[in-house]
Design an enzyme around this catalytic site. Structure first.
Site, PDB file in Angstrom:
ATOM      1  N   LYS A 102       0.838  -1.135  -0.160  1.00  0.00           N
ATOM      2  CA  LYS A 102      -0.116  -0.070  -0.052  1.00  0.00           C
ATOM      3  C   LYS A 102       0.875   1.248   0.065  1.00  0.00           C
ATOM      4  O   LYS A 102       0.709   2.145  -0.887  1.00  0.00           O
ATOM      5  CB  LYS A 102      -0.979   0.060   1.524  1.00  0.00           C
ATOM      6  CG  LYS A 102      -2.252   0.824   1.014  1.00  0.00           C
ATOM      7  CD  LYS A 102      -3.099   0.784   2.282  1.00  0.00           C
ATOM      8  CE  LYS A 102      -3.624  -0.668   2.424  1.00  0.00           C
ATOM      9  NZ  LYS A 102      -4.409  -0.706   3.675  1.00  0.00           N
ATOM     10  N   ARG A 128      -3.269   3.223   8.531  1.00  0.00           N
ATOM     11  CA  ARG A 128      -3.693   1.956   7.510  1.00  0.00           C
ATOM     12  C   ARG A 128      -2.516   1.099   7.619  1.00  0.00           C
ATOM     13  O   ARG A 128      -1.208   1.307   7.312  1.00  0.00           O
ATOM     14  CB  ARG A 128      -3.940   2.576   6.079  1.00  0.00           C
ATOM     15  CG  ARG A 128      -4.673   3.783   6.025  1.00  0.00           C
ATOM     16  CD  ARG A 128      -4.719   4.377   4.570  1.00  0.00           C
ATOM     17  NE  ARG A 128      -5.296   3.487   3.675  1.00  0.00           N
ATOM     18  CZ  ARG A 128      -5.416   3.449   2.467  1.00  0.00           C
ATOM     19  NH1 ARG A 128      -4.811   4.361   1.843  1.00  0.00           N
ATOM     20  NH2 ARG A 128      -6.235   2.663   1.577  1.00  0.00           N
ATOM     21  N   GLY A 181      -8.306  -7.642   4.360  1.00  0.00           N
ATOM     22  CA  GLY A 181      -9.310  -7.758   5.380  1.00  0.00           C
ATOM     23  C   GLY A 181      -8.791  -8.367   6.815  1.00  0.00           C
ATOM     24  O   GLY A 181      -9.282  -8.530   7.692  1.00  0.00           O
ATOM     25  N   MET A 204      -5.619  -7.244   8.372  1.00  0.00           N
ATOM     26  CA  MET A 204      -5.165  -6.384   9.279  1.00  0.00           C
ATOM     27  C   MET A 204      -5.911  -5.081   9.519  1.00  0.00           C
ATOM     28  O   MET A 204      -6.847  -5.023   8.896  1.00  0.00           O
ATOM     29  CB  MET A 204      -3.839  -6.151   9.122  1.00  0.00           C
ATOM     30  CG  MET A 204      -2.625  -7.302   9.329  1.00  0.00           C
ATOM     31  SD  MET A 204      -1.086  -6.785   8.892  1.00  0.00           S
ATOM     32  CE  MET A 204      -1.189  -6.515   7.080  1.00  0.00           C
ATOM     33  N   ARG A 237      -3.404  -1.574  -6.464  1.00  0.00           N
ATOM     34  CA  ARG A 237      -2.550  -2.732  -6.204  1.00  0.00           C
ATOM     35  C   ARG A 237      -3.022  -3.493  -7.440  1.00  0.00           C
ATOM     36  O   ARG A 237      -4.018  -3.637  -8.218  1.00  0.00           O
ATOM     37  CB  ARG A 237      -2.780  -3.627  -4.921  1.00  0.00           C
ATOM     38  CG  ARG A 237      -4.235  -3.748  -4.874  1.00  0.00           C
ATOM     39  CD  ARG A 237      -4.427  -4.695  -3.527  1.00  0.00           C
ATOM     40  NE  ARG A 237      -5.711  -4.713  -3.194  1.00  0.00           N
ATOM     41  CZ  ARG A 237      -6.420  -4.707  -1.866  1.00  0.00           C
ATOM     42  NH1 ARG A 237      -5.717  -4.340  -0.930  1.00  0.00           N
ATOM     43  NH2 ARG A 237      -7.685  -4.795  -1.858  1.00  0.00           N
ATOM     44  N   HIS A 290      -5.339 -42.589   0.426  1.00  0.00           N
ATOM     45  CA  HIS A 290      -5.573 -43.130  -0.675  1.00  0.00           C
ATOM     46  C   HIS A 290      -6.593 -42.668  -1.688  1.00  0.00           C
ATOM     47  O   HIS A 290      -6.459 -42.182  -2.799  1.00  0.00           O
ATOM     48  CB  HIS A 290      -5.910 -44.761  -0.649  1.00  0.00           C
ATOM     49  CG  HIS A 290      -6.551 -45.508  -1.500  1.00  0.00           C
ATOM     50  ND1 HIS A 290      -7.942 -45.432  -1.946  1.00  0.00           N
ATOM     51  CD2 HIS A 290      -5.797 -46.087  -2.527  1.00  0.00           C
ATOM     52  CE1 HIS A 290      -7.934 -46.440  -3.074  1.00  0.00           C
ATOM     53  NE2 HIS A 290      -6.588 -46.640  -3.474  1.00  0.00           N
ATOM     54  N   SER A 327      14.406 -42.689 -12.551  1.00  0.00           N
ATOM     55  CA  SER A 327      13.385 -41.936 -12.555  1.00  0.00           C
ATOM     56  C   SER A 327      13.482 -41.665 -10.815  1.00  0.00           C
ATOM     57  O   SER A 327      13.219 -42.851 -10.162  1.00  0.00           O
ATOM     58  CB  SER A 327      12.203 -42.620 -12.828  1.00  0.00           C
ATOM     59  OG  SER A 327      11.079 -41.886 -12.799  1.00  0.00           O
ATOM     60  N   CYS A 360       8.963 -39.433 -11.101  1.00  0.00           N
ATOM     61  CA  CYS A 360       7.569 -39.880 -11.253  1.00  0.00           C
ATOM     62  C   CYS A 360       6.654 -40.005  -9.953  1.00  0.00           C
ATOM     63  O   CYS A 360       5.618 -40.588  -9.703  1.00  0.00           O
ATOM     64  CB  CYS A 360       7.394 -41.132 -11.816  1.00  0.00           C
ATOM     65  SG  CYS A 360       8.385 -42.240 -10.894  1.00  0.00           S
ATOM     66  N   TYR A 393      13.045 -34.423 -17.521  1.00  0.00           N
ATOM     67  CA  TYR A 393      11.346 -34.331 -17.392  1.00  0.00           C
ATOM     68  C   TYR A 393      10.830 -34.415 -15.918  1.00  0.00           C
ATOM     69  O   TYR A 393      11.334 -35.295 -15.128  1.00  0.00           O
ATOM     70  CB  TYR A 393      10.833 -35.290 -18.611  1.00  0.00           C
ATOM     71  CG  TYR A 393      10.991 -36.809 -17.968  1.00  0.00           C
ATOM     72  CD1 TYR A 393      10.049 -37.467 -17.117  1.00  0.00           C
ATOM     73  CD2 TYR A 393      11.889 -37.548 -18.278  1.00  0.00           C
ATOM     74  CE1 TYR A 393      10.161 -38.625 -16.723  1.00  0.00           C
ATOM     75  CE2 TYR A 393      12.091 -39.008 -18.006  1.00  0.00           C
ATOM     76  CZ  TYR A 393      11.247 -39.401 -17.180  1.00  0.00           C
ATOM     77  OH  TYR A 393      11.415 -40.713 -16.632  1.00  0.00           O
TER      78      TYR A 393
HETATM   79  P1  ADP Z   1      -7.816  -2.337   3.823  1.00  0.00           P
HETATM   80  O1  ADP Z   1      -6.232  -2.814   3.347  1.00  0.00           O
HETATM   81  O2  ADP Z   1      -8.439  -3.351   4.621  1.00  0.00           O
HETATM   82  O3  ADP Z   1      -8.751  -1.996   2.375  1.00  0.00           O
HETATM   83  P2  ADP Z   1      -7.663   0.424   4.156  1.00  0.00           P
HETATM   84  O4  ADP Z   1      -6.299   0.935   4.680  1.00  0.00           O
HETATM   85  O5  ADP Z   1      -7.419   0.464   2.517  1.00  0.00           O
HETATM   86  O6  ADP Z   1      -7.753  -0.932   4.504  1.00  0.00           O
HETATM   87  O7  ADP Z   1      -8.425   1.398   4.417  1.00  0.00           O
HETATM   88  C1  ADP Z   1      -9.806   1.022   4.859  1.00  0.00           C
HETATM   89  C2  ADP Z   1     -10.951   1.816   3.774  1.00  0.00           C
HETATM   90  O8  ADP Z   1     -10.700   3.384   4.457  1.00  0.00           O
HETATM   91  C3  ADP Z   1     -10.729   1.885   2.450  1.00  0.00           C
HETATM   92  O9  ADP Z   1     -11.923   2.141   1.926  1.00  0.00           O
HETATM   93  C4  ADP Z   1      -9.862   3.208   2.369  1.00  0.00           C
HETATM   94  O10 ADP Z   1     -10.034   3.783   0.990  1.00  0.00           O
HETATM   95  C5  ADP Z   1     -10.511   4.248   3.311  1.00  0.00           C
HETATM   96  N1  ADP Z   1      -9.495   5.080   3.721  1.00  0.00           N
HETATM   97  C6  ADP Z   1      -8.036   4.776   4.331  1.00  0.00           C
HETATM   98  N2  ADP Z   1      -7.455   5.914   4.532  1.00  0.00           N
HETATM   99  C7  ADP Z   1      -8.289   6.952   4.200  1.00  0.00           C
HETATM  100  C8  ADP Z   1      -8.028   8.542   4.187  1.00  0.00           C
HETATM  101  N3  ADP Z   1      -6.954   9.073   4.469  1.00  0.00           N
HETATM  102  N4  ADP Z   1      -9.079   9.008   3.480  1.00  0.00           N
HETATM  103  C9  ADP Z   1     -10.215   8.555   3.253  1.00  0.00           C
HETATM  104  N5  ADP Z   1     -10.391   7.336   3.234  1.00  0.00           N
HETATM  105  C10 ADP Z   1      -9.532   6.510   3.738  1.00  0.00           C
HETATM  106 MG    MG Z   2      -7.644  -0.863   1.221  1.00  0.00          MG
END
Ligand code: ADP
Ligand code: MG
Ligand code: MG
Length: 924
Positions: free
Chosen positions: A26, A96, A105, A107, A363, A481, A793, A860, A880
């Site tokens: 990120k 973040r 989802g 962390m 990403r 098996h 083999s 094999c 192979y």
């Molecule tokens: P995840 O990795 O679980 O997607 P994110 O760090 O991307 O978590 O953030 C969760 C949500 O919050 C995402 O929809 C992201 O776009 C939003 N978000 C994160 N930082 C900001 C920010 N500085 N301003 C507005 N929205 C944010």
């Molecule tokens: Mg995100």
């Protein structure tokens, strides 16, 4: 001083896309977007090193980090024209998480940090939007208490008792009492009420107050994100995905922009192409007046991003394209730019604050196998990527999806899982359940689709397994098996579904108190290991025209040969269809199992129970035509491609009948008493059959048994040649540990060869003699073995078993514990243990080729179709790999990727030797 903090934004950006290891995906991509001039709210990334140092430091931030954060925060304040904690003009921030590779989802992230009694009044005044401020505040309180005060503190509440759930319940009750459907209906006073109820609840449940201090919030947020790396969810996910614990996460601190400031604000997520189908259309979802997770969290049904991708269920909803055309156009341009820049499909997050667009994330997007294939081929045509890049775009495992029918994901979404097991055979299957192999065969004959349910399967079940659409067992592991057989056939199979109690006598099973009887319908998702009640819709994934074209590209890049393990003409045909270049393992004993095996099996049993040489020879003579015709049929399908025939391998007692009628029939045919049959059977019993009288040892004790098979191979080849069909047999001697064993068998081979070419009046038959290498001693003495063998083999199932001293039939009792406790990184029966057994293989190759430079070497074992093992085989110079027919395309792809990766590595400048000129100049 270590640099822990990297800024990004329109003014100053320290990072880049290729700094993922340090900045996380990120952070690296936020930096890259900033460098590309794309609007990104300013911020900074605290490195993954800092995360690791924190853990090392018993949760204290490392020296110097705090000053660097303060300094970077100043820069953000300057760029945004606001000040963190300022009563009149406060900046708010998000913290973040972001690891090297995305862990969706897993962390945590906290938004709206910096709202407190010191900053709230000023923000209301400045925005004139009290509702927005309190909406943001209640979100902050929810996220902060959950992430910072509960999870990061290691509190593990019971299901439904977490602070987040408790707060959400307060909101739900309020909404209910007011008759609201959507969060957007909450008024200012509702939100104020919620905030004060929330803080009370937090104090009561967690024992400490929600911090009304912007600095406490900042450091709490940063620390909590780092700690979320060690959260339960994240740790479990890493285990499954094989991500090392040592990577750590970065923390991104970023200026907040708000999608919840009213109807000219919005937030959304999108993909530059459709991640499910690969279709080249901008695809996504958005919501007006919403923040962050609202779109994904399913609080409201999100709107489609444009007109072109509207579907039945969202046709009535407004698209961003229509609602905010100018902003949509800008977003579309950015999305195109990003895809071009990264040369791959991007998964993006954006927010619109009062008519201004900001990008928050980009990403490389996750995608299905079908989508990956279609995108790779499209992008190649668009010249966005070259051929090697296209070949690298599919994970070998993803091909599985394209080769098996699958459960329709849409149907699966709404179905309840009744049991889970190990995903042993990929794809999906539905059908009537039956509990006995014979019943499976019966039902299938009547044209019914069946699922065979067993406690666990054994070799006597194979006919039923073949007849079934899918296999479900209550016991057993990934190498049981049932699992091996199912994978070999590319059949859907779930093993070890412990919740199921099978009663095959009264033909029923119970799961969590519910009973299912013969004929009831179940659906299996063998890719995930899920069992469903009833018939879920299936979709055929093979009808993709791009598949063949893609495999052509693959073969252009590939240098490692790929063969199949196949024992019947039908399997051989499947293997050729999937592009096998030969058969690397034909198990002779296979003809004594399954369909049409009654007669040969009977004769084999006669042979085994013979007590004199004469008796045995007469049984072998009768067996001969069966063996020959079987061998011939398979070679015929292969049309001159090499076929490796392994001489009889398993211990003989495996074939002895245990039930009376069969014992009786056998007794009659041998002219002896049933008791005598039982007695002779018992004589064959071994304490440790895996290391007992099997493989070449049978051929040493009973040369006539080897002779019959060898004769059958040569005569089958000779007959084909007479019919003007090419034949290329390779005779393989199993379970050898000494070159003298090969010598003894070779004498038989050479004598029969001469006799057969004379008998058939042929000049020659092309053939090779070789050996399995599956006993560690054979690796140690590979130079000697190569004096007599023309090929090796590696039988990596046995080599692993004997190298580890792990009985592969008994690993269920201890291997799971070894994996849990991380004593071993992976199951060595599934992926070659490169560190240990890999050394034996390398030694075998090196020593073997030191005797015979052109020694052909293959593998094999089961691992021959597993991508990491295939890559290893390429690296150590095998000619192979051989694997089950359905894995042939996967092995081809893995092999091609190994070539491409190998080429990329050797291009690295560090590896280049200095040019002669330069070296000469240096000397002077
Ligand atoms: P995840 O990795 O679980 O997607 P994110 O760090 O991307 O978590 O953030 C969760 C949500 O919050 C995402 O929809 C992201 O776009 C939003 N978000 C994160 N930082 C900001 C920010 N500085 N301003 C507005 N929205 C944010
Ligand atoms: Mg995100
Ligand atoms: Mg073996």
């Amino acid at each position: 001083m270590t640099k822990y903090v990297y800024s990004f934004g329109s003014k100053k950006t320290d990072g880049r896309a290729d700094m993922k290891n340090l900045l996380g995906g990120k952070g690296a991509n936020l930096a890259e977007m900033s460098l590309l001039g794309i609007p990104v709210p300013a911020g900074f990334t605290i490195t993954t090193d800092c995360c690791n140092d924190c853990f090392f430091n018993k949760s204290r931030f490392p020296q110097g980090m705090e000053e660097q954060v303060q300094k970077a925060l100043k820069a953000v304040e300057n760029e945004m024209g606001m000040k963190y904690g300022d009563p009149d003009n406060c900046l708010l921030i998000s913290c973040r998480s972001g690891a090297r590779s995305s862990m969706p989802g897993m962390m945590e992230t906290v938004l709206n940090i910096g709202l407190c009694s010191r900053t709230i009044p000023g923000l209301i005044k400045r925005t004139g939007n009290e509702r927005f401020v309190y909406d943001s505040y209640r979100r902050l309180i929810t996220m902060y208490s959950d992430v910072v005060m509960e999870k990061a503190e290691g509190i593990e509440p019971q299901e439904g008792k977490g602070i987040r759930a408790q707060l959400e319940r307060i909101m739900d009750e309020l909404k209910k009492s007011k008759g609201y459907k959507n969060d957007t209906e909450l008024t200012v006073s509702d939100l104020k009420y919620l905030c004060s109820e929330y803080t009370k609840k937090i104090k009561q449940v967690l024992g400490s107050p929600f911090p009304d201090d912007h600095m406490k919030q900042l450091w709490g947020g940063i620390g909590a994100v780092f700690k979320s790396w060690n959260g339960k969810k994240a740790a479990a996910y890493r285990r499954i995905e094989g991500i090392p614990d040592s990577w750590g996460t970065a923390t991104n601190v970023q200026a907040m922009v708000f999608g919840n400031m009213g109807e000219t604000s919005a937030t959304g997520v999108a993909f530059t192409r459709n991640p499910a189908t690969g279709e080249n259309k901008f695809y996504g979802e958005w919501l007006p007046n919403a923040q962050g997770e609202d779109v994904v969290a399913g609080i409201r049904t999100p709107n489609p991003i444009n007109e072109a991708t509207k579907m039945e269920q969202n046709r009535h909803l407004p698209s961003l394209e229509k609602a905010m055309p100018k902003l949509y156009k800008q977003l579309h341009e950015i999305e195109r730019k990003l895809e071009k820049h990264y040369s791959d499909m991007q998964d993006i997050e954006f927010t619109i604050q009062e008519g201004k667009l900001y990008m928050l994330q980009t990403r490389v997007g996750k995608r299905t196998g079908t989508a990956a294939l279609n995108m790779a081929m499209d992008m190649l045509k668009e010249k966005l990527i070259n051929e090697p890049a296209a070949v690298m775009r599919l994970k070998p495992e993803q091909l599985d999806e394209l080769l098996h029918p699958i459960v329709d994901p849409a149907a699966e979404k709404n179905a309840a899982i009744i049991a889970r097991g190990l995903p042993a055979g990929p794809g999906g299957a539905n059908g009537h359940i039956v509990f006995k192999a014979e019943d499976a065969v019966e039902w299938e004959k009547k044209g019914k689709k069946v699922i065979l349910v067993r406690e666990e399967t054994n070799p006597e079940d194979v006919a039923g397994m073949r007849a079934a659409e899918g296999i479900l067992t209550a016991r057993g592991g990934m190498t049981s098996h049932a699992a091996l057989v199912a994978r070999g056939w590319g059949k859907c199979c779930i093993v070890g579904a412990g919740a199921i109690h099978v009663d095959s006598i009264s033909k029923k099973m119970t799961v969590n108190g519910k009973t299912y009887r013969e004929g009831d319908v179940l659906t299996l998702n063998g890719t995930k290991g899920y069992v469903y009640e009833g018939r879920l819709n299936m979709i055929d994934a093979t009808e993709n025209v791009n598949f063949k074209a893609f495999m052509k590209l693959v073969d252009r890049q590939r240098r490692l040969g790929v063969r199949a393990n196949a024992d019947t003409p039908a399997d051989a045909a499947t293997a050729r269809n999937f592009g096998a270049e030969g058969i690397g393992l034909f198990r002779t004993e296979h003809m004594f199992y399954g369909e049409n095996s009654e007669k040969p099996l009977f004769l084999l049993r006669q042979m085994i129970l013979s007590s004199t040489l004469e008796e045995r020879k007469s049984a072998l003579d009768k067996l001969f035509p069966h063996v020959k015709s079987n061998i011939k049929a398979t070679m015929k399908v292969m049309q001159g491609l090499p076929v490796t025939f392994r001489l009889l391998d398993p211990p003989l007692h495996e074939f002895i009948p245990q039930d009376e009628p069969q014992q009786k029939e056998l007794a009659e045919s041998l002219g002896i008493d049933v008791k005598e049959v039982v007695r002779r059977g018992e004589l064959l019993h071994e304490v440790n059959p895996m290391m007992g009288h099997r493989g070449v040892r049978l051929g040493i004790t009973y040369p006539e048994v080897s002779e019959m098979q060898i004769r059958a191979i040569f005569e089958a080849a000779a007959e084909l040649i007479k019919e003007k069909i090419k034949a290329m047999p390779e005779i393989m001697i199993p379970v050898t540990c000494d070159v003298n064993e090969i010598k003894v068998q070779k004498k038989i081979i050479e004598r029969n060869y001469k006799e057969v070419i004379t008998k058939f009046n042929l000049k020659k038959i092309d053939y090779l003699t070789g050996t399995m290498i599956e006993i560690p001693r054979a690796c140690l003495l590979a130079d000697k073995m190569a004096e007599e063998a023309q090929f090796f083999s590696f039988g990596t199932n046995d080599l692993t078993q004997m190298g580890f001293g792990f009985s592969r039939d008994d690993i269920g009792a201890f291997l799971p514990g070894y994996l849990d406790k991380k004593i071993l990184k992976a199951d060595p029966f599934q992926t070659i243990d490169q560190e240990g057994i890999g050394q034996l293989i390398e030694m075998g190759v090196t020593k073997g080729r030191s005797t015979k430079k052109d020694l052909k070497v293959g593998i094999c074992g089961e691992q021959g179709g597993e991508p990491a093992s295939v890559k290893f085989c390429f690296k150590v110079g095998l000619n192979y790999v051989s694997c089950s027919p359905y894995r042939v395309p996967i092995a081809r792809l893995a092999a091609a990727q190994a070539s491409i990766e190998g080429a990329a590595v050797s291009k690295k400048p560090v590896k280049k030797a200095p040019s002669k000129k330069k070296a000469a100049a240096k000397k002077k």
